[in-house]
Design an enzyme around this catalytic site. Sequence first.
Site, PDB file in Angstrom:
ATOM      1  N   ASP A 196       0.738  -1.188  -0.014  1.00  0.00           N
ATOM      2  CA  ASP A 196       0.092  -0.153   0.021  1.00  0.00           C
ATOM      3  C   ASP A 196       0.857   1.185  -0.093  1.00  0.00           C
ATOM      4  O   ASP A 196       2.078   1.289   0.336  1.00  0.00           O
ATOM      5  CB  ASP A 196      -1.009   0.098   1.110  1.00  0.00           C
ATOM      6  CG  ASP A 196      -2.019  -0.964   1.203  1.00  0.00           C
ATOM      7  OD1 ASP A 196      -2.627  -1.517   2.415  1.00  0.00           O
ATOM      8  OD2 ASP A 196      -2.209  -1.476   0.209  1.00  0.00           O
ATOM      9  N   TYR A 213       6.872  -8.884   8.052  1.00  0.00           N
ATOM     10  CA  TYR A 213       6.332  -7.334   8.204  1.00  0.00           C
ATOM     11  C   TYR A 213       6.720  -6.983   9.513  1.00  0.00           C
ATOM     12  O   TYR A 213       7.096  -7.929  10.341  1.00  0.00           O
ATOM     13  CB  TYR A 213       4.978  -7.454   8.060  1.00  0.00           C
ATOM     14  CG  TYR A 213       4.286  -7.756   6.746  1.00  0.00           C
ATOM     15  CD1 TYR A 213       3.964  -9.250   6.508  1.00  0.00           C
ATOM     16  CD2 TYR A 213       4.041  -6.722   5.781  1.00  0.00           C
ATOM     17  CE1 TYR A 213       3.499  -9.572   5.080  1.00  0.00           C
ATOM     18  CE2 TYR A 213       3.745  -7.149   4.399  1.00  0.00           C
ATOM     19  CZ  TYR A 213       3.372  -8.470   4.251  1.00  0.00           C
ATOM     20  OH  TYR A 213       3.023  -8.899   2.990  1.00  0.00           O
ATOM     21  N   TYR A 256      -3.854 -10.186   4.132  1.00  0.00           N
ATOM     22  CA  TYR A 256      -3.999  -8.854   4.520  1.00  0.00           C
ATOM     23  C   TYR A 256      -3.476  -8.539   5.765  1.00  0.00           C
ATOM     24  O   TYR A 256      -4.192  -9.090   6.873  1.00  0.00           O
ATOM     25  CB  TYR A 256      -5.453  -8.377   4.152  1.00  0.00           C
ATOM     26  CG  TYR A 256      -5.872  -8.747   2.689  1.00  0.00           C
ATOM     27  CD1 TYR A 256      -6.376  -9.468   2.185  1.00  0.00           C
ATOM     28  CD2 TYR A 256      -5.644  -7.152   2.061  1.00  0.00           C
ATOM     29  CE1 TYR A 256      -6.530  -9.555   0.566  1.00  0.00           C
ATOM     30  CE2 TYR A 256      -6.271  -7.005   0.721  1.00  0.00           C
ATOM     31  CZ  TYR A 256      -6.545  -8.098   0.017  1.00  0.00           C
ATOM     32  OH  TYR A 256      -6.911  -8.196  -1.180  1.00  0.00           O
TER      33      TYR A 256
END
Lengths: 542, 220
Positions: free
Chosen positions: A360, A430, A503
């Site tokens: 994103d 992440y 996600y």
Amino acid sequence: MSNEVESPQVSDAMEVAQLSSLAAVDSHAGSCEAEMPSRLLNDAVRSLPYHVVKDLLSIGVCSRCVLRILGTEDHIYCHSSFSQSMLCSVLEEVTSFKSEGDFQFCSVCSGILQLSYRDDKETLVKMKSPNDMALVIAELVKKEGHQVDGFSLEVSIPQFILENESSLLSGMKKRYESEPWFQERLLSKCVSVKDVLKFAITKPLETLLDTKASASSFRIRLTYTHKMALENSVERNQGFKRRKIGTENGLQNVNDESVVANKDCSDYPTNETIAVTGRSSLKVPIDKVSEPCHLVYLCYRTHIYLCGRYLKYSRNVSQTRWIIDEERMGEASVEEIIGSNILPMCRGDNYKFHAAGREDIDVRMLGSGRPFLLEIQNARQVPSKETVKEIESKINGLENKLVGVKNLQVVGSQGWTLMREGEAEKQKQYCALVWISRPLEDEDVCSISLLHDMQILQKTPIRVLHRRSPLEREKIIHWMKIERIAESSQYFLLHLCTQAGTYIKEFVHGDFGRTQPSIGSILGCRAEILQLDVTDVKMDSF
Amino acid sequence: MSDVMVDHTQKLEETAVPNNLEQQDKQDEEQPQQSVQENAEYEDEELHKLLVPDITQLPLIPPSAVEFNFASYFAPDFMKPGNDQYVYRHANGLCVVGLASTHLAFKDKGGITAVDFNVGKSDRSGMKVTGKRKKNAQHFESNTALCKVCTNGDSYIVRCCVKGSLLEVNERLIKQPELLHSSADREGYIAIIMPKPADWLKVKASLLSLEEFKKLRALC
């Protein structure tokens, strides 16, 4: 330059004069290497069946076509300095044939091997020798500003020429097959028009461009087309296959002409059947060719690729150019920063950016970086290793420090497969900044770190539900680790490694409970995500 | 940092930041004998510095995902007194609808006992929407019934509030009606509706903002 002429068969004064002039023509090529071709040519010509040569010349076949149809090897008559007139006179002399005077376009190759054509301005061009054609090409290459490390020569000719040839060959078979020379010079030894032309131009091009012909990304394309072929293709509309000879690149003005119809040989007037004397006469489909072909020279480089890994340090930079209602989203894009710095160094026309996945706009790409491939169209120059290093330093040294690049290098077309390989399979790592609605306990840190390869079920997140199918996707969270933040009891860093396509934001806040389990549901409280960073995209080959 | 270290998180070892950096600088000057291991550690350090936030810049209580990504609207007494519903609209146009905290159902002593999607002509929980264009979604009016919320004494009809395509209903409510009590504004949502832009503008006019709603219901 020595005028040495050794042929024992020289008897005619005129022939001596011929051969001398041949030697003189060769002089610019230098030393004994130049002498060989003219001698080879004479030997080759003398070994031909003269009556066949005469027959062919009388129906308007040009000298190069005569030689190639009778199987003479390229190197003998394709010397770059052999002019049209010279070849012509050698053949005519030997067979005592007198041509009708006016220059005529070859009834088989329509002038291609006579180095005659109409250029893009419709001017009639008659080159004297292959060297002159090579000069035109070299000029074009220079004008386009290409830096050449090799070249690949491509020639495309109208289909009807091949049909002419095949028709002529079958006529010759009927007429001469009983003759002794026929078996020796099997017509299968006929050299193609394309090969002859390529052979003739290649050596002088190599000299002029100071490089070698090879399987190169740099292409030189000669496209011959003919009005007659077009007219016929328009008339016929049943059962013909359209074949496009040429690429998408740059053939703007000849796109239509390069589409050629596949025609039936039977459409052409066939050769007469055997007459009383037992010998059929030789015919070619087109008796008098009044128009030569139209030639377009094109030089271009096929796509070159640069690959590497990019890092995104900003939370306001999108991966690719993102414009809604004429307004740009974010202040820049990774694609444009990288592309705009590489394109000018390659002096290419255009670039295309491809990456292994995306993040994103508000997510940073850190750590090892994300693999990407930059496709450069029609580069005038392939950047050297040093140049590539300079580009990398330049991008990494940009003042606004939005994007970084690692391992930048030029790569072949295998770059594609490298990227696609396991793109969907790979794991991603992440780091999320998480807040929970109650203080973090040691048990929480412990229980989170004990979860391995945990399966979660994610309904399509609401934020993308407007453009994606409503599905429930199973994803795997490989491992997680909480890192406490010194001065806070409710904020912490969550490091996690997940299956590609997970996600993360929804895994943290739960997306109205549509992602199960979520961090919130695992810890039994409300969880929110404030920041997300990608810290690793595992891909070995990059 | 947790005492429990798992193998594959070696990369994230914490080391004393200042010392290492100094050592690293010296090694940089001494030049290329740095081992691969040291390089990797250095990079990890650099990465870690980027990851750790400045706590002083962070709010005590951050905005929730809903507050951050959705615009909140309210329909007080929708079709019936006491029927307070919310409409959370995402920037992409999708609307999440549900019971506002002031809904009459919450005032019932026994609490909410069941949620039934079988209202009107069809069972809303049975429909399946597929595809990017969601062409097979049912189109509902704003007063179309979505479900029936039952308490011990009463039952209440929950309606769409927004005219549009019904993309999804919260089936979890069937087995876990208590979600309405614990978090009616998140896990207890009723449905997701996709209105056409023109239809949204029409209904928006009749909805209240959070501020207006709070005033109306005299909430703090």
